[in-house]
Design an enzyme around this catalytic site. Structure first.
Site: not given
Length: 286
Positions: A43-45, A171
């Site tokens: 969720g950090s971007g 990922e």
């Protein structure tokens, strides 16, 4: 192809009540032919950031330069297809994007979509199968008859078939066994050595330490650090603040420091750890 972000901000659903910030005033440059890792909490971007690199998303504010192409909030989508051929993206669990009846058709879809004739596209597809260490004898099989790891290789071959200059990997080894993981990472390293710019999103700090030359750290839609793996992984205070781990070799070295071993700079890979440890093991700690 170098990539530069200048004061890039992205707001999702900007005119609605559910508007939220995806990126906030992001600035950096990724050099052509480099290997860059992007790290940060979920969720950090990170995914929002890379989706701007092949114009799946456009900035709400700011300028993005990719090679000789400039993308602004006003850039029209019809001008972006050539860019998407140059910048390939492998999403998380790319095997879920397979769709064709045969492996050959799946891999050759991209090149044909960009205007290549079928014969040439099939020839390249077979080369890509070999590149991802799959036998060409499976070309006429259904991709859905393969194992999960093999399906992922087919999906990656499909992205590589368009011969991108930049390869973005979100990922890419998630869920693979150690052998499959290492084989894919070695493939990406090989592509990088041959000139492809690699951009890797990863939670595997060992991979970041082993392969990347540059690390971008994202937190709450902001770029909070742009530095080398060596500098970032030696900054324990910074990592703690942003809930990030050091590579296992670095953690082990910190334990050894408490027992009297000395390190000029904390090692971040196994190779560095062994290099600094061997002289000490031959001396007073032998």
């Amino acid at each position: 192809m170098a990539i530069t972000f200048e004061h890039v901000t992205h707001i999702y659903q900007p005119d609605g009540p559910l508007a939220y910030q995806g990126l906030t005033d992001v600035n950096f440059t990724i050099d052509e032919g480099s290997f860059t890792a992007i790290i940060g909490q979920t969720g950090s971007g990170k995914s929002t950031l890379v989706q701007h690199m092949n114009a799946l998303l456009k900035p709400t504010k700011g300028i993005i330069k990719i090679g000789n192409r400039t993308i602004t909030p006003e850039t029209k989508n019809k001008h972006l297809k050539p860019l998407r051929q140059k910048v390939g993206m492998v999403f998380q669990f790319p095997e879920q994007q397979l769709f064709a009846e045969t492996i050959l058709d799946d891999i050759s879809f991209g090149p044909q979509n960009f205007g290549m004739d079928e014969t040439t596209a099939h020839k390249i597809a077979l080369q890509m199968l070999e590149l991802v260490h799959l036998p060409t004898s499976i070309a006429e099989k259904s991709p859905f008859d393969l194992s999960g790891g093999q399906m992922r290789r087919v999906a990656i071959a499909g992205v590589l078939a368009s011969q991108p200059e930049v390869l973005i990997l979100d990922e890419p080894t998630a869920g693979l066994d150690p052998r499959g993981h290492k084989e894919l990472m070695d493939l990406f390293a090989q592509l990088n050595q041959e000139g492809t710019t690699i951009i890797l999103i990863s939670h595997q700090m060992e991979d970041v330490a082993q392969y990347a030359q540059q690390v971008l750290v994202m937190d709450q839609a902001r770029l909070v650090r742009d530095d080398t793996p060596q500098v970032i992984f030696n900054d324990a205070e910074f990592l703690n603040k942003h809930n990030l781990l050091q590579p296992e070799s670095t953690q082990f070295a910190r334990e050894l420091e408490r027992k009297g071993f000395k390190f000029s700079s904390l090692p971040i890979t196994e190779e560095q750890l062994v290099k600094q440890l061997l002289p000490q093991l031959g001396g007073s700690h032998g």
